[in-house]
Write a protein that holds these residues in place. Structure first.
Motif, short mmCIF file in Angstrom:
data_model
loop_
_atom_site.label_atom_id
_atom_site.label_comp_id
_atom_site.label_asym_id
_atom_site.label_seq_id
_atom_site.Cartn_x
_atom_site.Cartn_y
_atom_site.Cartn_z
N ALA A 40 41.85 3.56 43.63
CA ALA A 40 42.55 2.85 42.55
C ALA A 40 43.76 3.64 42.06
O ALA A 40 44.83 3.06 41.77
CB ALA A 40 41.58 2.60 41.40
N CYS A 41 43.63 4.95 41.98
CA CYS A 41 44.74 5.80 41.53
C CYS A 41 45.90 5.73 42.53
O CYS A 41 47.07 5.65 42.13
CB CYS A 41 44.25 7.23 41.35
SG CYS A 41 45.48 8.37 40.70
N ALA A 42 45.57 5.76 43.81
CA ALA A 42 46.61 5.70 44.83
C ALA A 42 47.33 4.36 44.81
O ALA A 42 48.57 4.29 44.88
CB ALA A 42 46.00 5.96 46.21
N VAL A 43 46.57 3.27 44.68
CA VAL A 43 47.17 1.93 44.64
C VAL A 43 48.03 1.76 43.38
O VAL A 43 49.14 1.24 43.43
CB VAL A 43 46.07 0.86 44.71
CG1 VAL A 43 46.67 -0.53 44.47
CG2 VAL A 43 45.36 0.90 46.06
N ALA A 44 47.50 2.24 42.23
CA ALA A 44 48.25 2.11 40.98
C ALA A 44 49.54 2.91 41.02
O ALA A 44 50.58 2.49 40.51
CB ALA A 44 47.38 2.56 39.81
N GLY A 45 49.48 4.09 41.65
CA GLY A 45 50.69 4.90 41.76
C GLY A 45 51.74 4.24 42.61
O GLY A 45 52.95 4.40 42.36
N TYR A 46 51.32 3.47 43.61
CA TYR A 46 52.27 2.81 44.50
C TYR A 46 52.89 1.57 43.85
O TYR A 46 54.09 1.33 43.91
CB TYR A 46 51.57 2.44 45.80
CG TYR A 46 52.49 1.81 46.82
CD1 TYR A 46 53.29 2.59 47.64
CD2 TYR A 46 52.53 0.42 46.97
CE1 TYR A 46 54.13 2.01 48.58
CE2 TYR A 46 53.37 -0.17 47.90
CZ TYR A 46 54.17 0.64 48.71
OH TYR A 46 55.02 0.06 49.62
N PHE A 47 52.02 0.79 43.18
CA PHE A 47 52.49 -0.49 42.66
C PHE A 47 52.92 -0.44 41.19
O PHE A 47 53.70 -1.28 40.75
CB PHE A 47 51.40 -1.56 42.81
CG PHE A 47 51.17 -2.00 44.23
CD1 PHE A 47 52.08 -2.84 44.86
CD2 PHE A 47 50.07 -1.55 44.94
CE1 PHE A 47 51.86 -3.26 46.16
CE2 PHE A 47 49.86 -1.95 46.25
CZ PHE A 47 50.76 -2.81 46.87
N VAL A 48 52.40 0.52 40.40
CA VAL A 48 52.66 0.52 38.96
C VAL A 48 53.60 1.65 38.55
O VAL A 48 54.70 1.42 38.05
CB VAL A 48 51.34 0.60 38.17
CG1 VAL A 48 51.62 0.61 36.66
CG2 VAL A 48 50.42 -0.55 38.53
N GLY A 55 47.05 12.05 39.26
CA GLY A 55 45.59 12.02 39.14
C GLY A 55 44.87 12.35 40.43
O GLY A 55 43.71 12.77 40.42
N LEU A 56 45.58 12.18 41.57
CA LEU A 56 44.96 12.49 42.86
C LEU A 56 44.68 13.99 43.02
O LEU A 56 43.84 14.38 43.84
CB LEU A 56 45.86 12.00 44.00
CG LEU A 56 46.05 10.48 44.09
CD1 LEU A 56 47.03 10.14 45.20
CD2 LEU A 56 44.71 9.80 44.34
N LEU A 57 45.39 14.82 42.26
CA LEU A 57 45.15 16.26 42.34
C LEU A 57 43.71 16.60 41.93
O LEU A 57 43.13 17.58 42.39
CB LEU A 57 46.14 17.01 41.45
CG LEU A 57 47.61 16.95 41.88
CD1 LEU A 57 48.48 17.66 40.86
CD2 LEU A 57 47.77 17.59 43.26
#
Length: 531
Positions: A7-15, A22-24
């Protein structure tokens, strides 16, 4: 954690790309979780990835926190932290050397030790063994002095059964099936089996719950079955049948035990196949004949002394003796039992063991019957105590459960065991990896017998059978040192038969009857003795 990472990866890409920071945190935790799920050494981490690490972190920072993680102050603790730590170290092949001397208060009431010799012996091998099989046995078993006590399929998981049996195979010792019949998991690795037959006759019962001789003979003929054990009672719940809660009964367990899975499996409190001491001896003879001459023994907790003496009288009257008797102490363990029975019914192991030994010696039968001891026997010193009081071998269950990963969460009856030892839920029992835990079972056996050999050598002895009561010492309540032969005096051979045994023992002997378990009234015995 994986979902949060995605979810963090998708939100970072689209939002907002700043969310990728947060991926760290999330990505490393996801990798830790993946490793926890796939590793085989820690059952807690396999069942509780990531959060399971908090347990080990707390223990590392404050070791005493372990007490609050796995002990309940409201009830007596079955095993102390010292006992568990000893098993864990031996199971994992970790050194048990301790600097700065004893951790025990040698002046405390109950502190015990054995005397050593100025001429220590040299013991070439710690693989102590003995032959079990009396005068009517055609296939005696050459057994280790330490074996796995009853662990039923149902009470413990399939993975635990396989770990126990594979460990027994690796170490050359025996695995008692418990009363839950012989499952395919008991047979998978070919370890020697002691088949326990209890009042439910699981695995050899008719649809009505009666003993089935033909079914028994078929299974007893298996080469893997080395001995038969007729269980009369167990120390954790004497006078109460075995209990397997309905929540733990799977269709596979029902097929193995030949039972209905829609209700709790509760064994009868007494055996339907016999009702008197004389009939019990005949049943033992039948089991020996049906098994092709294999050793047949009894397991029981001692209660009314006259009732056990009735068995001894029946042995003398019929000429039939069990090949061995396992004495289970009132401190014995189980996965499900009424708390009052566990805490306040049944003779403790030392008293029960000493009594059985004296009864057989006094009746002139000790040479025909081996004695086993069961009930919280963990350390080499525990072995020394029970052997000195009359035991020939030891049966242990909880110590081997600890070796296989048990943390004493005390959730055995709930089917929610966190380490997979006593649960039938596949997603929980998968935490117990057989190839990792089976060697630990073998290691505990080997390292405990090695420690026993060191204690025997220090005492100038060569085998556990050389231990005598006077080797033991204990600190009494008044501070004085009491020798074992004073606390637990032994009788002379034949003393009961010639009437020279202690008055209390003779009185119970006269109360015992071979055609009923009901002892004679003490007043009647008093009149008989006066007459």
């Amino acid at each position: 954690m994986w979902l949060l990472t995605l979810a963090c990866a998708v939100a970072g890409y689209f939002v907002d790309q700043r969310l990728w920071w947060g991926l760290l945190l999330l990505a490393p935790l996801s990798l830790i979780g993946l490793r926890d799920l796939t590793q085989t050494s820690h059952a807690i981490l396999r069942n509780y990835p990531i959060i399971g690490h908090f347990r080990f972190i707390l223990e590392a920072v404050r070791p005493e926190i372990r007490q609050y993680l796995i002990e309940d102050d409201r009830d007596p603790v079955p095993f102390t932290r010292e006992q568990r730590a000893l098993v864990y170290r031996r199971a994992k092949n970790v050194s048990d050397k301790l600097p700065f001397g004893t951790i025990r208060d040698v002046n405390a009431v109950g502190y015990g030790w054995i005397s050593h010799s100025m001429r220590p012996s040299k013991i070439a091998s710690s693989d102590f063994r003995l032959s079990i099989g009396g005068r009517d046995c055609q296939k005696p078993y050459f057994a280790s002095v330490l074996n796995i006590s009853g662990t039923s399929f149902g009470a413990v998981s399939a993975n635990a059964i396989m770990a126990f049996n594979k460990g027994a195979k690796l170490g050359g010792f025996a695995h008692n099936t418990g009363e839950g019949a012989i499952s395919k998991y008991h047979r998978k690795y070919g370890g020697d089996l002691i088949w326990q037959i209890a009042s439910g006759y699981f695995g050899c019962r008719t649809p009505e719950g009666q003993f089935d001789p033909e079914a028994f003979a078929r299974t007893a003929a298996l080469d893997q079955v080395k001995m038969i054990e007729l269980k009369l009672s167990q120390g954790a719940k004497p006078g109460h049948g075995g209990v397997l809660p309905r929540a733990k009964i799977t269709s596979e367990i029902a097929r193995t035990r030949l039972i209905d899975r829609t209700r709790d499996c509760v064994s009868p409190a007494a055996h339907p196949a016999f009702s008197t001491p004389r009939e019990m001896m005949s049943f033992i003879a039948a089991l020996r004949r049906l098994s092709g001459g294999k050793p047949v023994g009894l397991k029981l907790a001692i209660g009314h002394r006259a009732e056990f003496l009735a068995l001894v009288k029946a042995m003398l009257a019929t000429g039939i003796t069990p090949d061995y008797i396992v004495v289970d102490g009132g401190e014995g363990g189980t996965g499900a039992a009424p708390v009052e029975l566990s805490n306040h019914v049944g003779l403790p192991l030392f008293e029960g063991l000493s009594f059985v030994h004296n009864a057989l010696v006094g009746a002139g039968l000790r040479g025909h019957v081996r004695i086993g001891a069961s009930g919280k026997v963990v350390s080499a010193f525990d072995f020394c105590r029970v052997h000195a009081l009359g035991a020939d071998f030891v049966m242990a269950a909880r110590a081997f459960m600890f070796a296989a990963g048990c943390i004493q969460a005390r959730a055995c009856h709930t089917n929610h065991c966190p380490t997979g030892v006593t649960t039938q839920a596949w997603w929980r029992r998968r935490a117990l990896v057989v190839r990792d835990k089976a060697p630990r079972v073998e290691h505990y056996h080997r390292n405990t017998l090695k420690a026993l050999s060191e204690m025997l050598a220090a005492a100038g002895l060569n085998h556990p059978r050389d231990l005598k009561p006077w080797h033991l010492h204990v600190r009494a309540a008044n501070g004085e040192v009491v020798r074992g032969d004073v606390a637990y005096p032994h009788v002379e051979p034949g003393a009961i038969l010639n009437g020279t045994a202690r008055e209390g023992l003779m009185k119970q002997w006269h109360r015992a009857q071979i055609d009923t378990f009901e002892p004679l009234d003490e007043a009647i015995v008093e009149q008989m003795l006066k007459g």
